[in-house]
Design an enzyme around this catalytic site. Structure first.
Site, PDB file in Angstrom:
ATOM      1  N   ASP A 281     -11.210   1.904  -9.616  1.00 57.88           N
ATOM      2  CA  ASP A 281     -10.156   2.188  -8.647  1.00 57.88           C
ATOM      3  C   ASP A 281      -9.245   3.276  -9.189  1.00 57.88           C
ATOM      4  O   ASP A 281      -9.305   3.649 -10.367  1.00 57.88           O
ATOM      5  CB  ASP A 281      -9.355   0.921  -8.339  1.00 57.88           C
ATOM      6  CG  ASP A 281      -8.630   0.986  -6.991  1.00 57.88           C
ATOM      7  OD1 ASP A 281      -8.703   2.034  -6.324  1.00 57.88           O
ATOM      8  OD2 ASP A 281      -7.995  -0.018  -6.621  1.00 57.88           O
ATOM      9  N   LYS A 282      -8.396   3.755  -8.303  1.00 63.23           N
ATOM     10  CA  LYS A 282      -7.396   4.779  -8.617  1.00 63.23           C
ATOM     11  C   LYS A 282      -6.078   4.394  -7.958  1.00 63.23           C
ATOM     12  O   LYS A 282      -6.062   3.739  -6.915  1.00 63.23           O
ATOM     13  CB  LYS A 282      -7.879   6.123  -8.106  1.00 63.23           C
ATOM     14  CG  LYS A 282      -6.811   7.216  -7.947  1.00 63.23           C
ATOM     15  CD  LYS A 282      -6.263   7.261  -6.527  1.00 63.23           C
ATOM     16  CE  LYS A 282      -5.150   8.311  -6.414  1.00 63.23           C
ATOM     17  NZ  LYS A 282      -4.486   8.216  -5.082  1.00 63.23           N
ATOM     18  N   HIS A 283      -4.979   4.810  -8.556  1.00 67.08           N
ATOM     19  CA  HIS A 283      -3.675   4.604  -7.911  1.00 67.08           C
ATOM     20  C   HIS A 283      -2.771   5.782  -8.216  1.00 67.08           C
ATOM     21  O   HIS A 283      -2.775   6.325  -9.313  1.00 67.08           O
ATOM     22  CB  HIS A 283      -3.001   3.320  -8.404  1.00 67.08           C
ATOM     23  CG  HIS A 283      -1.753   3.007  -7.644  1.00 67.08           C
ATOM     24  ND1 HIS A 283      -1.762   2.339  -6.437  1.00 67.08           N
ATOM     25  CD2 HIS A 283      -0.457   3.306  -7.897  1.00 67.08           C
ATOM     26  CE1 HIS A 283      -0.516   2.226  -5.988  1.00 67.08           C
ATOM     27  NE2 HIS A 283       0.284   2.807  -6.853  1.00 67.08           N
ATOM     28  N   SER A 284      -1.982   6.188  -7.216  1.00 66.55           N
ATOM     29  CA  SER A 284      -0.971   7.219  -7.387  1.00 66.55           C
ATOM     30  C   SER A 284       0.409   6.584  -7.347  1.00 66.55           C
ATOM     31  O   SER A 284       0.644   5.639  -6.589  1.00 66.55           O
ATOM     32  CB  SER A 284      -1.081   8.257  -6.258  1.00 66.55           C
ATOM     33  OG  SER A 284       0.052   9.102  -6.246  1.00 66.55           O
TER      34      SER A 284
ATOM     35  N   THR B 296      -0.858   4.954   1.716  1.00 65.99           N
ATOM     36  CA  THR B 296      -2.276   5.091   2.037  1.00 65.99           C
ATOM     37  C   THR B 296      -2.661   4.221   3.233  1.00 65.99           C
ATOM     38  O   THR B 296      -3.453   4.627   4.091  1.00 65.99           O
ATOM     39  CB  THR B 296      -3.128   4.736   0.813  1.00 65.99           C
ATOM     40  OG1 THR B 296      -2.801   5.642  -0.243  1.00 65.99           O
ATOM     41  CG2 THR B 296      -4.606   4.852   1.112  1.00 65.99           C
TER      42      THR B 296
ATOM     43  N   ARG C 106      11.995  -3.862  -2.310  1.00 65.81           N
ATOM     44  CA  ARG C 106      12.361  -2.665  -3.074  1.00 65.81           C
ATOM     45  C   ARG C 106      12.592  -1.477  -2.157  1.00 65.81           C
ATOM     46  O   ARG C 106      13.487  -0.654  -2.395  1.00 65.81           O
ATOM     47  CB  ARG C 106      11.256  -2.324  -4.079  1.00 65.81           C
ATOM     48  CG  ARG C 106      11.195  -3.225  -5.294  1.00 65.81           C
ATOM     49  CD  ARG C 106       9.895  -3.007  -6.061  1.00 65.81           C
ATOM     50  NE  ARG C 106       9.722  -1.613  -6.426  1.00 65.81           N
ATOM     51  CZ  ARG C 106       8.549  -0.996  -6.478  1.00 65.81           C
ATOM     52  NH1 ARG C 106       7.437  -1.629  -6.153  1.00 65.81           N
ATOM     53  NH2 ARG C 106       8.487   0.271  -6.851  1.00 65.81           N
TER      54      ARG C 106
ATOM     55  N   SER D 240       4.269  -3.826  -9.925  1.00 67.13           N
ATOM     56  CA  SER D 240       3.769  -3.766  -8.560  1.00 67.13           C
ATOM     57  C   SER D 240       2.374  -3.154  -8.510  1.00 67.13           C
ATOM     58  O   SER D 240       1.454  -3.708  -7.911  1.00 67.13           O
ATOM     59  CB  SER D 240       4.726  -2.947  -7.686  1.00 67.13           C
ATOM     60  OG  SER D 240       4.224  -2.825  -6.376  1.00 67.13           O
TER      61      SER D 240
ATOM     62  N   LYS E 147      -1.520  -5.846  -8.299  1.00 68.06           N
ATOM     63  CA  LYS E 147      -2.545  -5.746  -7.257  1.00 68.06           C
ATOM     64  C   LYS E 147      -3.858  -5.231  -7.817  1.00 68.06           C
ATOM     65  O   LYS E 147      -4.943  -5.720  -7.467  1.00 68.06           O
ATOM     66  CB  LYS E 147      -2.061  -4.831  -6.128  1.00 68.06           C
ATOM     67  CG  LYS E 147      -0.876  -5.342  -5.341  1.00 68.06           C
ATOM     68  CD  LYS E 147      -0.611  -4.508  -4.120  1.00 68.06           C
ATOM     69  CE  LYS E 147      -0.129  -3.105  -4.425  1.00 68.06           C
ATOM     70  NZ  LYS E 147       1.269  -3.055  -4.892  1.00 68.06           N
ATOM     71  N   LYS E 148      -3.786  -4.212  -8.660  1.00 71.16           N
ATOM     72  CA  LYS E 148      -5.008  -3.626  -9.197  1.00 71.16           C
ATOM     73  C   LYS E 148      -5.750  -4.623 -10.080  1.00 71.16           C
ATOM     74  O   LYS E 148      -6.980  -4.767  -9.983  1.00 71.16           O
ATOM     75  CB  LYS E 148      -4.680  -2.347  -9.984  1.00 71.16           C
ATOM     76  CG  LYS E 148      -4.131  -1.229  -9.122  1.00 71.16           C
ATOM     77  CD  LYS E 148      -5.102  -0.839  -8.016  1.00 71.16           C
ATOM     78  CE  LYS E 148      -4.567   0.272  -7.139  1.00 71.16           C
ATOM     79  NZ  LYS E 148      -5.471   0.599  -6.024  1.00 71.16           N
TER      80      LYS E 148
END
Length: 435
Positions: free
Chosen positions: A79-82, A119, A167, A182, A186-187
């Site tokens: 996976d990826k997250h920004s 997203t 938040r 946060s 989830k990841k």
């Protein structure tokens, strides 16, 4: 234990224990902690911090507040997250590209926060597409398409689901500790075997300085690796929007132009760099450069677009979306051009102000329950360093009403600086953090 005691200790800069943070996370999940108490906790965490051990403890507690997925698959789960920026639609391109390169990608994503787009909001600009899948549906889409982009179910990191929304409306989005918890709760709950993080820095990012971005990247990588998930972070520049389009449907269109080979540029460059890093970390590429080239090839030959189409269809969207995407995406009824008032170089952009302009147009939320208009936003934004003549368009505004477009004209014009001198542009990929 009770919430007031924990909030008071954090307010007074005491070090919270793993048990206290575990109790508070569970209270977020089961309702024992009220919204007011959650907001007070978030503000105290923003102002005083949790410390390294507290950050890890809160992350794991929030992960364990719900289900943690387990996978029995023949390929790595990646996976990826920004961390959030403007014009950042990389996830829509990278998830299917990773599948085309030999991975599975169960991407659990979020909605817009502050001035940045989400997203999930972008995906939901596609007619009929659902992001609120339960675990069984999530697994079915992954089996069918190889990837999915969904919201966290009620069973996945429920503590984060509540704190994330709070938040956004309490001015606590920027807390390093809460951002880390946060993202990773989830990841990690998705049962990943590898993760790459895109940590933004610049005027359109939450971490506006390189020092802030470095601190967040290190916190994320250290925390994820401590939890057993091999993780790399890239620090990327966000002194201008990553894509020339801001707004939900407009950013889907930008992603589709990359996936279908019509454009590339900065959006493709970041996608390839992130993909190369996670492919190399998972053993699917010899090194990061080889991995990046593998991502580029998967896009150029159409395999990534094919995967994206399968995912859209499996999540309820149009079956022919990839071949006719422009017909399906909603369009704004009012379009206005923002024109340069003088000749010169585009020397600077206030990405934060541009993001807030999209929110004001209706493309984001000012309060938690606001409904988003997927059609509004900005398009055809000029790039930094471009020479423009007086009267040349700097951007196009997509609005629902003439008065909203008129207000946005001034906001966009004020956010773009024209100068006689060309700016010194930092590299797009500014640093790499590994565990």
């Amino acid at each position: 234990m009770d919430a007031r005691h924990i909030i008071t200790r954090l307010r007074d800069r005491a070090t919270l224990t793993r048990e206290e943070l575990g109790w508070f996370a569970q209270g977020l999940a089961d309702g024992a902690v009220s919204d007011a108490q959650a907001g007070a906790f978030a503000m105290a965490a923003l102002l005083n911090g949790l410390g390294d051990a507290g950050r890890v403890a809160l992350t794991l507690a929030m992960r364990d507040s719900g289900s943690v997925l387990q996978w029995d698959l023949d390929r790595p789960v990646l996976d990826k997250h920004s961390t959030g920026g403007v014009g950042d639609c990389v996830s829509l391109i990278l998830a299917p590209a990773l599948v085309a390169c030999g991975a599975y990608v169960p991407m659990i994503s979020g909605r817009g926060l502050g001035h940045t787009g989400g997203t999930l909001d972008k995906m939901e600009a596609i007619p009929g597409l659902r992001t609120d899948l339960d675990e069984g549906q999530l697994r079915a889409v992954v089996a069918q398409a190889g990837c999915t982009i969904v919201s966290a179910t009620a069973a996945i990191a429920p503590a984060d689901k509540r704190l994330y929304a709070i938040r956004d409306v309490t001015g606590t989005v920027e807390s390093l500790d809460l951002i880390t918890a946060s993202i990773l709760s989830k990841k990690l709950a998705a049962g990943l075997q590898g993760l790459v993080l895109d940590v933004k820095t610049g005027s359109g990012a939450f971490m506006t300085t390189p020092e802030q971005a470095q601190a967040l990247a290190c916190a994320l990588v250290d925390t994820a690796n401590a939890a057993g998930c091999p993780t790399t972070a890239l620090i990327t520049d966000m002194n201008q929007p990553l894509a020339p389009d801001l707004g939900n449907a407009l950013e889907v269109a930008a992603a589709m132009r990359v996936l279908t080979g019509q454009t590339g540029g900065r959006l493709l460059e970041v996608t390839a760099a992130l993909g190369g890093a996670v492919l190399a970390g998972a053993g699917l590429a010899e090194d990061t450069e080889t991995g990046a080239q593998t991502i580029r090839v998967s896009i150029a030959d159409g395999r990534a677009a094919e995967v994206f189409g399968r995912m859209v269809s499996a999540q309820g969207g149009p079956t022919r979306f990839v071949t006719d995407w422009a017909r399906f995406l909603p369009e704004a009824t009012v379009i206005r051009e923002v024109k340069a008032v003088q000749a010169g170089f585009v020397a600077a952009m206030d990405g934060h102000a541009l993001g807030l302009c999209v929110v004001a147009l209706g493309g984001g939320r000012q309060v938690e329950k606001d409904r988003i208009d997927p059609a509004v936003g900005l398009s055809d934004l000029v790039e930094l360093g471009t020479w423009v003549e007086a009267g040349q368009p700097l951007a196009r505004i997509h609005a629902a009403r003439p008065e909203a477009a008129q207000k946005a004209l001034a906001q966009v014009s004020d956010a773009i600086t024209i100068s006689d001198s060309a700016p010194d542009l930092p590299p797009l990929i500014r640093d790499r953090i590994t565990g």
